[in-house]
Design a protein around this motif. Structure first.
Motif, PDB file in Angstrom:
ATOM      1  N   UNK A 168     -18.050 -44.141 -24.189  1.00 37.76           N
ATOM      2  CA  UNK A 168     -17.183 -43.503 -23.267  1.00 37.76           C
ATOM      3  C   UNK A 168     -16.025 -42.433 -23.726  1.00 37.76           C
ATOM      4  N   UNK A 169     -16.407 -41.288 -23.947  1.00 40.41           N
ATOM      5  CA  UNK A 169     -14.745 -40.440 -24.472  1.00 40.41           C
ATOM      6  C   UNK A 169     -14.061 -40.763 -22.194  1.00 40.41           C
ATOM      7  N   UNK A 170     -14.299 -41.147 -21.392  1.00 42.14           N
ATOM      8  CA  UNK A 170     -13.458 -41.579 -20.396  1.00 42.14           C
ATOM      9  C   UNK A 170     -13.544 -42.732 -19.521  1.00 42.14           C
ATOM     10  N   UNK A 171     -13.522 -43.846 -20.471  1.00 43.34           N
ATOM     11  CA  UNK A 171     -13.454 -45.370 -20.239  1.00 43.34           C
ATOM     12  C   UNK A 171     -12.294 -45.572 -18.883  1.00 43.34           C
ATOM     13  N   UNK A 172     -11.291 -44.977 -18.488  1.00 41.86           N
ATOM     14  CA  UNK A 172     -10.723 -45.622 -17.807  1.00 41.86           C
ATOM     15  C   UNK A 172     -10.516 -44.747 -16.265  1.00 41.86           C
ATOM     16  N   UNK A 173     -11.183 -43.891 -15.986  1.00 35.23           N
ATOM     17  CA  UNK A 173     -11.884 -42.930 -15.770  1.00 35.23           C
ATOM     18  C   UNK A 173     -13.233 -43.461 -14.825  1.00 35.23           C
ATOM     19  N   UNK A 174     -14.274 -44.529 -16.338  1.00 34.14           N
ATOM     20  CA  UNK A 174     -15.221 -45.306 -15.543  1.00 34.14           C
ATOM     21  C   UNK A 174     -15.249 -46.329 -15.071  1.00 34.14           C
ATOM     22  N   UNK A 175     -13.479 -47.078 -15.397  1.00 32.20           N
ATOM     23  CA  UNK A 175     -13.157 -47.933 -14.785  1.00 32.20           C
ATOM     24  C   UNK A 175     -12.991 -47.865 -13.649  1.00 32.20           C
ATOM     25  N   UNK A 176     -12.165 -46.925 -12.670  1.00 33.83           N
ATOM     26  CA  UNK A 176     -12.785 -46.330 -11.508  1.00 33.83           C
ATOM     27  C   UNK A 176     -12.993 -46.292 -10.613  1.00 33.83           C
ATOM     28  N   UNK A 177     -13.988 -45.488 -11.339  1.00 35.76           N
ATOM     29  CA  UNK A 177     -15.607 -45.749 -10.121  1.00 35.76           C
ATOM     30  C   UNK A 177     -16.141 -46.701 -10.126  1.00 35.76           C
TER      31      UNK A 177
END
Length: 432
Positions: free
Chosen positions: A328-337
């Motif tokens: 994922x190019x957005x791992x931290x955003x995915x963590x928050x989601x």
């Protein structure tokens, strides 16, 4: 912490700060930089996408998740193919049978970012399948427990006012419940045990009996390696052998408990037709059973327990957790989601929207008044599962294990040992 975990933690902190800034600016209408995330899963799109749409206004300043439904038969191969192309989703609703085989495709969230204590306090015990020695594999989202559907007419006609609560009761019930026609064929069965081809949840039921008897089947060892313990036990007792012996008992025509054989229809079909007294199925199957026969007089009860057990009740559940894909190019955003979607607020709304029982411990203070849902909730709370190393591979291994005993090729101990060796080979073939 590994180098990756340090980097991941730093990204989470930075995105968390950015998220605070985003909320602070939300009143000005800013939202163009909201992370756009894609999540795959096998749950019905109309349910998951509908839920995400219903909460979009509440989370749109933080993240936006687009859900893509995949077939259970192809989601694994599609994921591997997409990742090989440098594509794929940011998150997957990871079933428990992905944990061993595909673990290398997912981030393990360090306990520094989400503590083990918080995880265990927040989620039901089956959720702990998603705990690795060094972090969190996924955040629980759904659980679908096995329950016992029972035919009220069949049991009451034979003088039983309630369904069985212990497995030993089935032995005394069989001679009264099981009926045969003039040719000696079973026309009314008590329990669909002893075969795998016409028993919908055969593998899960053998796994449940094994877990109730005392084995996790597959587990992490002290070094963090995943190993099969299917053929292990203490004090001369092998839990999986006890489970298999019980399961095959009901397909032996020489026993008074004889209730099922390979020539009979699928167990769910037989139950819907009023020819099977009890059917072990998922909570999510309630609607399909009703639809198959609107006139069927049935009820639902918790899974029976081992007679004389220590008081620790155990059911079996199929679980999905939100796992973050490494590519994922957005791992931290995915963590928050993921943490938001598995949090109390959105989980409360998800259970109301979907009908699934909760995965969070703080949602069991009050049971629903609905007679079926109350059983589903209680079953979810005590649900357990196992680290299945290869869904299709273990389906075949368990089928061979049962066939080896019922055909007389092997003793129970030999069949269990052979199945355990097969699971060892499956584990060795993973990328762990």
């Amino acid at each position: 912490m590994t180098r990756f975990q340090i980097i991941f933690s730093a990204i989470v902190v930075l995105l968390g700060v950015a998220g605070i800034a985003t909320f602070a600016l939300s009143k000005s209408g800013s939202g163009s930089n909201v992370p756009q995330l894609v999540m795959w899963g096998t749950l019905r799109s109309e349910v998951v996408s509908g839920f995400l749409s219903s909460v979009e206004s509440d989370v749109q300043k933080t993240f936006k998740v687009t859900y893509v439904q995949k077939s259970p038969a192809t989601i694994e191969s599609e994921m591997i193919a997409q990742l090989a192309r440098g594509m794929g989703p940011d998150m997957i609703l990871m079933p428990q049978d992905f944990i061993v085989k595909q673990l290398d495709k997912f981030y393990i969230v360090p306990f520094e970012n989400y503590s083990e204590r918080t995880f265990k306090d927040s989620f039901i015990q089956e959720g702990e399948l998603y705990l690795a020695p060094d972090g969190i594999i996924g955040f629980p989202f759904t659980v679908d427990p096995l329950v016992m559907y029972w035919n009220r007419d069949i049991l009451t006609n034979e003088g039983y006012s309630r369904p069985p609560t212990s497995w030993t009761e089935f032995f005394t019930m069989a001679p009264k419940i099981v009926k045969r026609d003039g040719a000696g064929n079973i026309s009314q069965a008590l329990i669909a045990f002893g075969e795998t081809r016409n028993v919908t949840h055969a593998k899960n039921m053998i796994a449940l009996l094994s877990i109730q008897a005392g084995t996790p089947i597959v587990s992490f060892d002290s070094q963090g390696n995943i190993v099969s313990v299917f053929d292990e036990g203490t004090g001369g007792l092998i839990p999986s052998e006890q489970a298999l012996s019980y399961f095959v008992e009901f397909s032996n025509p020489n026993k008074s408990s004889y209730s099922w054989n390979r020539s009979m229809p699928n167990d769910k079909t037989a139950f819907a037709a009023g020819k099977l007294a009890v059917y072990f199925g998922s909570a999510s199957e309630l609607a399909s059973i009703r639809a198959a026969n609107p006139n069927l007089n049935f009820d639902v009860a918790a899974i029976p327990q081992t007679s004389g057990a220590s008081g620790n009740k155990v059911a079996f559940g199929s679980m999905n957790a939100i796992a973050i894909v490494k590519a994922s190019p957005n791992p931290a955003a995915a963590f928050i989601a993921a943490t938001n979607l598995s949090g109390l607020d959105l989980q409360t709304r998800w259970t109301e929207y979907s009908g699934f029982p909760p995965v969070r411990r703080d949602m069991f203070a009050t049971l629903p008044s609905d007679a079926y849902k109350s059983v589903f909730y209680q079953s979810a709370l005590i649900a357990k599962g196992w680290l299945d190393p290869d869904k299709e591979g273990t389906n075949e291994a368990f089928m061979r294990m049962v066939d080896n005993v019922t055909s007389g090729k092997m003793r129970v101990s030999e069949a269990v040992r052979a199945a355990s060796l097969e699971m060892d080979r499956m584990i060795a073939n993973t990328a762990l």
